[in-house]
Design a protein around this motif. Structure first.
Motif, PDB file in Angstrom:
ATOM      1  N   GLY A  35      -3.005  11.515   6.076  1.00  0.00           N
ATOM      2  CA  GLY A  35      -2.023  10.874   5.218  1.00  0.00           C
ATOM      3  C   GLY A  35      -2.153   9.361   5.180  1.00  0.00           C
ATOM      4  N   VAL A  36      -2.570   8.740   6.298  1.00  0.00           N
ATOM      5  CA  VAL A  36      -2.702   7.284   6.310  1.00  0.00           C
ATOM      6  C   VAL A  36      -3.923   6.823   5.528  1.00  0.00           C
ATOM      7  N   MET A  37      -4.812   7.748   5.163  1.00  0.00           N
ATOM      8  CA  MET A  37      -6.009   7.407   4.408  1.00  0.00           C
ATOM      9  C   MET A  37      -5.836   7.684   2.915  1.00  0.00           C
ATOM     10  N   PHE A  38      -4.706   8.269   2.539  1.00  0.00           N
ATOM     11  CA  PHE A  38      -4.431   8.559   1.139  1.00  0.00           C
ATOM     12  C   PHE A  38      -3.594   7.433   0.540  1.00  0.00           C
ATOM     13  N   ASP A  39      -3.692   7.251  -0.741  1.00  0.00           N
ATOM     14  CA  ASP A  39      -2.772   6.404  -1.476  1.00  0.00           C
ATOM     15  C   ASP A  39      -2.567   7.022  -2.855  1.00  0.00           C
ATOM     16  N   THR A  99     -11.010   0.226  -6.688  1.00  0.00           N
ATOM     17  CA  THR A  99      -9.816  -0.161  -5.930  1.00  0.00           C
ATOM     18  C   THR A  99     -10.215  -0.932  -4.680  1.00  0.00           C
ATOM     19  N   PRO A 100      -9.317  -1.790  -4.145  1.00  0.00           N
ATOM     20  CA  PRO A 100      -9.671  -2.604  -2.964  1.00  0.00           C
ATOM     21  C   PRO A 100     -10.099  -1.774  -1.761  1.00  0.00           C
ATOM     22  N   ARG A 101      -9.426  -0.647  -1.515  1.00  0.00           N
ATOM     23  CA  ARG A 101      -9.782   0.158  -0.345  1.00  0.00           C
ATOM     24  C   ARG A 101     -11.190   0.719  -0.475  1.00  0.00           C
ATOM     25  N   ALA A 102     -11.520   1.261  -1.633  1.00  0.00           N
ATOM     26  CA  ALA A 102     -12.860   1.817  -1.831  1.00  0.00           C
ATOM     27  C   ALA A 102     -13.916   0.724  -1.727  1.00  0.00           C
ATOM     28  N   LEU A 103     -13.640  -0.438  -2.306  1.00  0.00           N
ATOM     29  CA  LEU A 103     -14.605  -1.531  -2.225  1.00  0.00           C
ATOM     30  C   LEU A 103     -14.792  -2.008  -0.788  1.00  0.00           C
ATOM     31  N   ALA A 104     -13.719  -2.015  -0.005  1.00  0.00           N
ATOM     32  CA  ALA A 104     -13.835  -2.422   1.401  1.00  0.00           C
ATOM     33  C   ALA A 104     -14.729  -1.451   2.170  1.00  0.00           C
ATOM     34  N   TYR A 105     -14.543  -0.158   1.942  1.00  0.00           N
ATOM     35  CA  TYR A 105     -15.399   0.829   2.611  1.00  0.00           C
ATOM     36  C   TYR A 105     -16.856   0.663   2.184  1.00  0.00           C
ATOM     37  N   LEU A 106     -17.082   0.408   0.902  1.00  0.00           N
ATOM     38  CA  LEU A 106     -18.447   0.218   0.429  1.00  0.00           C
ATOM     39  C   LEU A 106     -19.096  -1.004   1.071  1.00  0.00           C
ATOM     40  N   VAL A 107     -18.327  -2.080   1.235  1.00  0.00           N
ATOM     41  CA  VAL A 107     -18.867  -3.285   1.875  1.00  0.00           C
ATOM     42  C   VAL A 107     -19.242  -2.997   3.320  1.00  0.00           C
ATOM     43  N   VAL A 108     -18.382  -2.274   4.035  1.00  0.00           N
ATOM     44  CA  VAL A 108     -18.679  -1.942   5.437  1.00  0.00           C
ATOM     45  C   VAL A 108     -19.934  -1.065   5.525  1.00  0.00           C
ATOM     46  N   MET A 109     -20.032  -0.063   4.661  1.00  0.00           N
ATOM     47  CA  MET A 109     -21.212   0.807   4.693  1.00  0.00           C
ATOM     48  C   MET A 109     -22.480   0.044   4.358  1.00  0.00           C
ATOM     49  N   THR A 131     -17.304   5.684   8.507  1.00  0.00           N
ATOM     50  CA  THR A 131     -16.881   4.928   7.320  1.00  0.00           C
ATOM     51  C   THR A 131     -17.109   5.737   6.053  1.00  0.00           C
ATOM     52  N   ALA A 132     -18.224   6.471   5.990  1.00  0.00           N
ATOM     53  CA  ALA A 132     -18.486   7.311   4.819  1.00  0.00           C
ATOM     54  C   ALA A 132     -17.427   8.400   4.683  1.00  0.00           C
ATOM     55  N   LEU A 133     -16.992   8.973   5.820  1.00  0.00           N
ATOM     56  CA  LEU A 133     -15.939   9.987   5.782  1.00  0.00           C
ATOM     57  C   LEU A 133     -14.634   9.383   5.274  1.00  0.00           C
ATOM     58  N   PHE A 134     -14.289   8.182   5.755  1.00  0.00           N
ATOM     59  CA  PHE A 134     -13.074   7.522   5.282  1.00  0.00           C
ATOM     60  C   PHE A 134     -13.182   7.204   3.787  1.00  0.00           C
ATOM     61  N   PHE A 135     -14.360   6.779   3.366  1.00  0.00           N
ATOM     62  CA  PHE A 135     -14.573   6.435   1.958  1.00  0.00           C
ATOM     63  C   PHE A 135     -14.383   7.656   1.069  1.00  0.00           C
ATOM     64  N   VAL A 136     -15.008   8.764   1.451  1.00  0.00           N
ATOM     65  CA  VAL A 136     -14.886   9.988   0.652  1.00  0.00           C
ATOM     66  C   VAL A 136     -13.441  10.475   0.636  1.00  0.00           C
ATOM     67  N   THR A 137     -12.760  10.359   1.785  1.00  0.00           N
ATOM     68  CA  THR A 137     -11.360  10.780   1.853  1.00  0.00           C
ATOM     69  C   THR A 137     -10.485   9.924   0.955  1.00  0.00           C
ATOM     70  N   ALA A 138     -10.733   8.613   0.942  1.00  0.00           N
ATOM     71  CA  ALA A 138      -9.956   7.734   0.078  1.00  0.00           C
ATOM     72  C   ALA A 138     -10.189   8.059  -1.399  1.00  0.00           C
ATOM     73  N   MET A 177       0.850  -1.197   0.000  1.00  0.00           N
ATOM     74  CA  MET A 177       0.000   0.000   0.000  1.00  0.00           C
ATOM     75  C   MET A 177       0.884   1.244   0.000  1.00  0.00           C
ATOM     76  N   THR A 178       0.562   2.168  -0.839  1.00  0.00           N
ATOM     77  CA  THR A 178       1.304   3.418  -0.925  1.00  0.00           C
ATOM     78  C   THR A 178       0.664   4.464  -0.034  1.00  0.00           C
ATOM     79  N   VAL A 179       1.464   5.111   0.793  1.00  0.00           N
ATOM     80  CA  VAL A 179       0.982   6.164   1.679  1.00  0.00           C
ATOM     81  C   VAL A 179       1.454   7.498   1.148  1.00  0.00           C
ATOM     82  N   ALA A 180       0.559   8.431   1.026  1.00  0.00           N
ATOM     83  CA  ALA A 180       0.916   9.731   0.473  1.00  0.00           C
ATOM     84  C   ALA A 180       1.839  10.470   1.431  1.00  0.00           C
ATOM     85  N   THR A 181       2.753  11.236   0.863  1.00  0.00           N
ATOM     86  CA  THR A 181       3.661  12.057   1.654  1.00  0.00           C
ATOM     87  C   THR A 181       3.095  13.460   1.733  1.00  0.00           C
ATOM     88  N   ILE A 182       2.927  13.943   2.954  1.00  0.00           N
ATOM     89  CA  ILE A 182       2.368  15.278   3.159  1.00  0.00           C
ATOM     90  C   ILE A 182       3.461  16.184   3.696  1.00  0.00           C
TER      91      ILE A 182
END
Length: 459
Positions: A219-223, A326-336, A87-94, A1-6
């Motif tokens: 930053g940990v929520m970005f890729d 992407t896997p992260r977005a799909l995971a958030y959608l499954v949780v929601m 979860t919706a906030l994390f999803f939108v952020t991702a 997983m790639t983490v964005a540099t801020i």
């Protein structure tokens, strides 16, 4: 997983006066301001069945959401709702970075409103900066006084509206007109109004930079697939003013610094992704205006991802569609989806009738005149419907058990009713015998509830 540099840059200590700009992001931001505030200021005035449609009645320990009445027993719904919102906030952020911060956060919304009032009274960003540096005088005092008065009106009405969701709005206004809102309502109105006045009028971007934790862990929520406002460095560099572009090679950036002047947090988006950026897109609007003026393609500053070649200037929705896979977005959608189904299931299986059984500890058991053993119980009957009705009580799982006295009782609408009953049964071999008490509504709704207890036999 790639983490964005801020990148963390030193923020200027002086008050920021951003320049006003126009464009699609600014229109979207103001559309969100209108949308959110129409809901906030207007919903508390809606009526439903001769009551306020949305009301969180703390004194009555229940909440009204149009036709739905929620009680403390429904607290799990609140937990599900909080999980869904997070979860919706994390999803939108991702998907698109801090777009919530830039468009929907209450701090951003009220800061935009207060800045609009300030600009109408004190002038543009240059006039406001000059007035800040000027000594106090009658003109400055008059303008600042007018601005503070309008801020106070907005903040005061915001405080009243906020309290109006916990105290019925119409009686609250009547009490305010009489000068007697009550200590609880009065304290919250003043406190919330002062909170809005200070944060939106003075703290502004300092809340985003120093008080809000969201900026620190984003930053940990970005890729590499996350869309954020960014500067197309290969296209824009090297920067050259328009008058110096013929002597040396130059990119599309004309070094006008309009993107810095319109930024509400005072950063330079050309320095890369920074934690101060709230993804409001105003720098993109300003840059597009300049690019149009000089005859260059727009999109030098735009929503873009860190993927190589990711997101062409006019492929925003195509990039969003790709990001959704992407896997992260799909995971958030499954949780929601799972949390939403859990909420729907809880509401669908919710029975608006509750029964609690309390033992009479003063007299555990006694022998009746007919030789049967009698136990006394206190029942708390909660009728969650907004209509009075009758219920029947029945003894279950106790051999030979029966009620002494009436089995049908009336329960008030939306209230907890207390009923004392006596259960009689033949003597048993065990000191304690299990029993269940069942409650059946007689209004044809099919509502029923039950509770377990113990039947005592004397030694």
């Amino acid at each position: 997983m790639t983490v964005a540099t801020i990148t963390f840059h030193r923020h200027p200590p002086q008050q920021i006066h951003p320049r006003e700009t126009a464009g699609r992001y600014n229109r979207l931001r103001w559309a969100m301001v209108w949308f959110s505030q129409v809901i906030f200021y207007g919903t508390c005035w809606l009526r439903w069945d001769d009551r306020q449609a949305v009301l969180f009645d703390i004194a009555g320990r229940k909440a009204y959401l149009f036709g739905l009445v929620l009680w403390p027993q429904d607290a799990l719904l609140l937990a599900w709702l909080l999980v869904l919102a997070a979860t919706a906030l994390f999803f939108v952020t991702a998907l698109a970075g801090r777009v919530f911060c830039g468009f929907a956060c209450p701090q951003t919304v009220y800061t935009a409103i207060f800045r609009w009032i300030e600009a109408r009274i004190e002038g543009d960003h240059l006039a406001r900066a000059r007035r800040d540096a000027a000594p106090w005088g009658p003109a400055k005092l008059a303008r600042r006084g007018s601005k503070f008065a309008l801020w106070a009106l907005v903040a005061g009405w915001t405080g009243i509206t906020f309290v109006g969701y916990f105290t019925p709005m119409q009686p609250l206004l009547t009490d305010l007109a009489a000068g007697a809102p009550g200590p609880w309502a009065g304290a919250w109105i003043v406190g919330y109004a002062l909170f809005t006045f200070v944060l939106a009028g003075f703290a502004r971007e300092m809340v985003c930079l120093h008080m809000c934790p969201y900026a620190r862990f984003q930053g940990v929520m970005f890729d590499a697939d996350t869309l954020t406002i960014g500067y197309d460095q290969p296209r824009g560099e090297p920067r050259r003013p328009r008058g110096a572009r013929q002597a040396e090679p130059a990119g599309d950036c004309v070094a006008c610094n309009q993107c810095v002047q319109v930024c509400p947090t005072g950063i330079d988006i050309r320095d890369g992704l920074q934690y101060q950026c709230i993804n409001c897109g105003l720098c993109a609007d300003a840059c597009d205006t300049v690019m149009t003026h000089v005859g260059a393609p727009t999109g030098l500053i735009r929503m873009m991802s860190a993927q190589p070649g990711g997101h062409a200037a006019h492929g925003y929705w195509r990039e969003i569609a790709r990001r959704l896979r992407t896997p992260r977005a799909l995971a958030y959608l499954v949780v929601m989806a799972a949390v939403s189904l859990a909420m729907v299931w809880q509401l669908a299986t919710r029975v608006p009738l509750q029964l609690d059984v309390l033992r009479d500890r003063q007299s555990l058991a006694r022998e009746g005149a007919d030789g049967r053993i009698e136990n006394s119980y206190t029942l708390r009957l909660l009728n969650m419907r907004e209509a009075a009705r009758s219920v029947a009580i029945e003894v279950r799982d106790l051999p030979g058990g029966a009620l002494i006295g009436p089995a049908v009782h009336a329960v008030e609408a939306g209230r907890v009713s207390t009923v004392s009953i006596t259960v009689a049964a033949p003597p048993g071999e065990r000191r304690q015998q299990p029993l269940r008490l069942q409650l059946q509504a007689l209004d044809g709704s099919g509502d029923r509830a039950e509770a377990a207890s113990v039947f005592f036999n004397p030694r």
